[in-house]
Every structure is written in structure tokens, then in C-alpha cells.
Write a protein that holds these residues in place. Structure first.
Motif, mmCIF file in Angstrom:
data_model
loop_
_atom_site.group_PDB
_atom_site.id
_atom_site.type_symbol
_atom_site.label_atom_id
_atom_site.label_comp_id
_atom_site.label_asym_id
_atom_site.label_seq_id
_atom_site.Cartn_x
_atom_site.Cartn_y
_atom_site.Cartn_z
ATOM 1 N N LEU A 90 -56.915 -21.361 -26.943
ATOM 2 C CA LEU A 90 -57.799 -21.758 -28.050
ATOM 3 C C LEU A 90 -58.427 -23.121 -27.788
ATOM 4 C CD1 LEU A 90 -56.698 -21.703 -31.834
ATOM 5 C CD2 LEU A 90 -58.761 -22.718 -30.916
ATOM 6 N N HIS A 91 -57.587 -24.096 -27.513
ATOM 7 C CA HIS A 91 -58.083 -25.454 -27.276
ATOM 8 C C HIS A 91 -57.815 -25.846 -25.827
ATOM 9 C CE1 HIS A 91 -57.648 -25.979 -31.838
ATOM 10 N NE2 HIS A 91 -58.919 -25.916 -31.557
ATOM 11 N N HIS A 95 -64.447 -28.060 -28.395
ATOM 12 C CA HIS A 95 -63.402 -27.984 -27.362
ATOM 13 C C HIS A 95 -63.703 -26.884 -26.361
ATOM 14 C CE1 HIS A 95 -62.101 -24.424 -29.684
ATOM 15 N NE2 HIS A 95 -62.521 -25.144 -30.718
ATOM 16 N N ASP A 150 -64.298 -18.244 -30.667
ATOM 17 C CA ASP A 150 -64.135 -19.095 -31.848
ATOM 18 C C ASP A 150 -65.513 -19.323 -32.457
ATOM 19 O OD1 ASP A 150 -63.241 -21.009 -33.668
ATOM 20 O OD2 ASP A 150 -62.747 -22.515 -32.148
ATOM 21 N N ASP A 184 -63.886 -19.587 -40.600
ATOM 22 C CA ASP A 184 -63.713 -19.925 -39.182
ATOM 23 C C ASP A 184 -62.762 -18.901 -38.564
ATOM 24 O OD1 ASP A 184 -63.369 -21.118 -36.701
ATOM 25 O OD2 ASP A 184 -62.927 -23.116 -37.513
ATOM 26 N N CYS A 237 -59.227 -19.338 -40.847
ATOM 27 C CA CYS A 237 -59.255 -20.599 -41.596
ATOM 28 C C CYS A 237 -60.412 -20.530 -42.593
ATOM 29 C CB CYS A 237 -59.468 -21.786 -40.660
ATOM 30 S SG CYS A 237 -58.197 -21.955 -39.390
ATOM 31 N N TRP A 246 -52.141 -28.585 -43.385
ATOM 32 C CA TRP A 246 -53.114 -27.918 -42.520
ATOM 33 C C TRP A 246 -54.550 -28.324 -42.843
ATOM 34 C CZ3 TRP A 246 -51.615 -25.376 -38.327
ATOM 35 C CH2 TRP A 246 -50.326 -24.851 -38.294
ATOM 36 N N THR A 262 -61.034 -17.296 -35.082
ATOM 37 C CA THR A 262 -60.707 -17.411 -33.662
ATOM 38 C C THR A 262 -59.788 -16.258 -33.300
ATOM 39 O OG1 THR A 262 -60.679 -19.790 -34.058
ATOM 40 C CG2 THR A 262 -60.049 -19.051 -31.871
ATOM 41 N N GLU A 306 -69.324 -27.256 -32.212
ATOM 42 C CA GLU A 306 -69.094 -27.119 -33.649
ATOM 43 C C GLU A 306 -69.367 -28.395 -34.436
ATOM 44 O OE1 GLU A 306 -64.952 -26.330 -34.743
ATOM 45 O OE2 GLU A 306 -64.380 -26.393 -32.641
ATOM 46 N N HIS A 343 -59.606 -25.813 -41.083
ATOM 47 C CA HIS A 343 -58.184 -25.485 -41.104
ATOM 48 C C HIS A 343 -57.653 -25.210 -42.506
ATOM 49 C CE1 HIS A 343 -58.050 -28.093 -37.188
ATOM 50 N NE2 HIS A 343 -58.826 -27.037 -37.074
ATOM 51 N N PRO A 350 -55.227 -18.934 -34.143
ATOM 52 C CA PRO A 350 -54.510 -20.027 -34.833
ATOM 53 C C PRO A 350 -53.045 -19.664 -35.106
ATOM 54 C CG PRO A 350 -56.673 -19.747 -35.789
ATOM 55 C CD PRO A 350 -56.485 -18.599 -34.829
ATOM 56 N N TYR A 378 -50.585 -21.919 -33.046
ATOM 57 C CA TYR A 378 -50.020 -23.003 -33.860
ATOM 58 C C TYR A 378 -49.144 -22.501 -35.003
ATOM 59 C CZ TYR A 378 -53.655 -25.592 -31.421
ATOM 60 O OH TYR A 378 -54.461 -26.138 -30.454
ATOM 61 N N PHE A 428 -50.248 -20.945 -37.499
ATOM 62 C CA PHE A 428 -51.059 -21.155 -38.710
ATOM 63 C C PHE A 428 -50.736 -20.058 -39.727
ATOM 64 C CE2 PHE A 428 -55.074 -20.572 -41.111
ATOM 65 C CZ PHE A 428 -55.231 -21.866 -41.606
ATOM 66 N N GLU A 454 -70.267 -23.210 -35.990
ATOM 67 C CA GLU A 454 -69.630 -23.151 -34.669
ATOM 68 C C GLU A 454 -69.913 -21.838 -33.949
ATOM 69 O OE1 GLU A 454 -65.285 -22.899 -34.816
ATOM 70 O OE2 GLU A 454 -65.160 -23.690 -32.778
HETATM 71 N N1 MF3 Z 1 -60.980 -22.452 -35.312
HETATM 72 C C1 MF3 Z 1 -60.429 -23.784 -35.190
HETATM 73 C C2 MF3 Z 1 -61.351 -24.552 -34.256
HETATM 74 O O1 MF3 Z 1 -62.541 -24.447 -34.412
HETATM 75 C C3 MF3 Z 1 -58.997 -23.764 -34.722
HETATM 76 C C4 MF3 Z 1 -58.032 -23.709 -35.859
HETATM 77 S S1 MF3 Z 1 -56.432 -23.719 -35.310
HETATM 78 C C5 MF3 Z 1 -55.509 -24.215 -36.646
HETATM 79 O O2 MF3 Z 1 -60.958 -25.251 -33.365
HETATM 80 F F1 MF3 Z 1 -54.337 -23.773 -36.454
HETATM 81 F F2 MF3 Z 1 -55.542 -25.504 -36.753
HETATM 82 F F3 MF3 Z 1 -56.034 -23.719 -37.747
#
Ligand code: MF3
Ligand code: CO
Ligand code: CO
Length: 248
Positions: free
Chosen positions: A173-174, A167, A104, A93, A67, A217, A95, A200, A76, A56, A60, A62, A231
Motif C-alpha cells: 500500500l505505502h 506515496h 488506491d 477512499d 476509509c 484513525w 485501496t 493525492e 482514514h 488498509p 494496518y 484498519f 486521489e
Molecule cells: N487509502 C489511504 C491512502 O490514500 C490508506 C489508508 S490506510 C489506513 O494512503 F489504514 F490508514 F486507513
């Protein structure tokens, strides 16, 4: 991503195991009096010992390493001075990125004394994950997976938070595809051998919509009903159940 080599599989397993270990560290620490920043620091220490990075943060910017979302917060959540209270539902959470591979996984930790509604909510999220997992077969569609998840929510009188999805994952990540937690006719992607995605389920007791908190966030349920999240990163396999990559 779609796994094509044993090296790729090894990389995903390595980061996945570290995600699981980091979640274990956090879960063991969850107790009244502990702050979400304490949990985040412990996670960072665990991951950094293996030279893994926060995805994250990397992706991003973050503001936390992990999270952490409590009660009506779904995902988030930004770790900080919030003190965990008896009866809280703490969603952790994690990642991570390690050697270019990402994993993740998230868990909901229930702090005693646990309300019966919270226990039900948690059991339903885990059962929904299992149902989606079992539906994730080569030749099925992402829609089939979402339908299986959503059916468990419905059977338990819970709301699917449709604004949020799983995702694809692996090198980023995504990644595509989106993995909705309901019977979404647009989720037409066909599952293939080696396909990796984050499954998830995110449900709430009575809300069906979410909104952002002022921090920009944290995502919470609109009318503040309790939310749950469970998840794992999984890999689809021909002729057998998927592999859970974020397990020990
Ligand atoms: N772990 C989160 C997910 O399950 C991703 C968080 S990214 C963030 O997709 F920057 F938004 F926190
Ligand atoms: Co996650
Ligand atoms: Co995810």
C-alpha cells in the motif's frame, strides 16, 4: 513499484479498474439518510465479488473495508453509524489488493445543497491533481509534481495539509517515495518510466494542520475547516502523460 512486465501492468490495471468500480458504487449511494457503514458494506460486497481484499485492513488492521471521511475529516475515517446530511462533503477512499497488486483512489462527493465554498474546494483539488499529473514526466522530480499541486492550492487561497502525502504503491500500500503536495526540496526522487504512485492532493479551506480524532484513525483539520481529497494511482510513461490506473 516500477512496472517492468506486461503481466505487472495487467495486474495493476485489473485492481485499478475494480477500485474505480467500487468507488462508483459508493458514489451513487451517497445521499442524506445513508450511513457511512452502509457505503462501506456496499464497497466490500463489490470488491469481494472479485476476491479483492481491503489493503488498509490487510496492512494496518484498519477497522473498515474502506476509509470514509466527512467534512473536516480529511482521511482514514472509520465507517460507522454516522448518517450523511444535506450539504456534507463525503470523502470515499478505496485501496484494494488483487493477486498481489494494489490500487488506491479517493473522491470527494458533495451532497446537495452544495455550498459555493465546497464547490470551489472540490474544483481546486481536481485541478491540482491534473496539474501534478501533467508534471509527472520522466526526468522530472517528485518535487516538481508537488510544486504543481501546491501552486493550484495557493492560486485558490487554499491550504495544503503538509502532514499528509501521496506515496509509491504497487506491491504494497505505502511504498517509497513520499509524494508531497507542495514544493518540498527534499522530494528529490527522479521519475522513471513505469514508476507507480498515488497522487493525492489534500487541501483545507483555512487550516494547514491536522490532528487525530479519538478513534485513533480519523485525521481531521485542527480547527475543523472543510477538507478535500482527490486521489488516483498513476504510472509514469516516457514521452506521454501518465496512465491513470484507477480508471474504468
Ligand atoms: N487509502 C489511504 C491512502 O490514500 C490508506 C489508508 S490506510 C489506513 O494512503 F489504514 F490508514 F486507513
Ligand atoms: Co487512498
Ligand atoms: Co493513497
Amino acid at each position: 513499484m516500477i512496472v517492468r512486465t506486461t503481466e505487472e501492468l495487467a495486474g495493476l490495471k485489473r485492481v485499478g479498474r475494480l477500485v474505480a468500480r467500487t468507488l462508483d458504487v459508493m458514489e451513487r449511494m451517497v445521499a442524506p439518510g445513508v450511513t457511512t457503514a452502509d457505503l462501506d458494506r456496499a464497497a466490500e460486497a463489490c470488491a469481494m465479488a472479485e476476491r479483492a481484499r481491503s489493503a488498509p485492513r490487510l496492512t494496518y488492521n484498519f477497522p473498515g473495508f474502506t476509509c470514509i471521511s466527512v467534512n473536516e475529516q480529511v482521511v482514514h475515517g472509520v465507517p460507522g453509524p454516522r448518517v450523511i446530511q444535506p450539504g456534507d462533503i463525503v470523502k470515499v477512499d478505496v485501496t484494494l489488493e488483487l493477486d498481489g497488486f494494489l490500487g488506491d483512489s479517493a473522491r470527494s462527493v458533495l451532497v446537495p445543497p452544495v455550498a459555493e465554498t465546497a464547490t470551489r474546494l472540490h474544483a481546486a483539488a481536481v485541478a491540482a491533481f491534473e496539474a501534478g499529473f501533467a508534471a509527472a514526466q520522466v526526468g522530472a522530480t517528485i518535487r516538481d509534481v508537488g510544486a504543481a499541486v501546491g501552486a493550484v492550492a495557493a492560486a485558490n487561497g487554499l491550504q495544503v495539509l503538509r502532514q499528509l502525502s501521496g506515496h509509491g504503491i504497487g506491491r504494497k500500500l505505502h511504498e517509497p517515495p513520499d509524494v508531497p503536495n507542495w514544493d518540498d526540496p527534499d522530494a528529490t526522487t527522479v521519475l522513471r518510466d513505469g514508476m507507480v504512485f498515488a497522487l493525492e492532493p489534500m487541501f483545507a479551506l483555512s487550516d494547514s494542520t491536522v490532528t487525530d480524532e479519538k478513534d485513533g484513525w480519523t485525521v481531521r483539520t485542527r480547527r475543523r475547516s472543510l477538507a478535500i481529497h482527490h486521489e488516483h494511482t498513476i504510472m509514469v510513461r516516457a514521452g506521454q502523460l501518465p496512465l491513470v490506473l484507477t480508471a474504468l
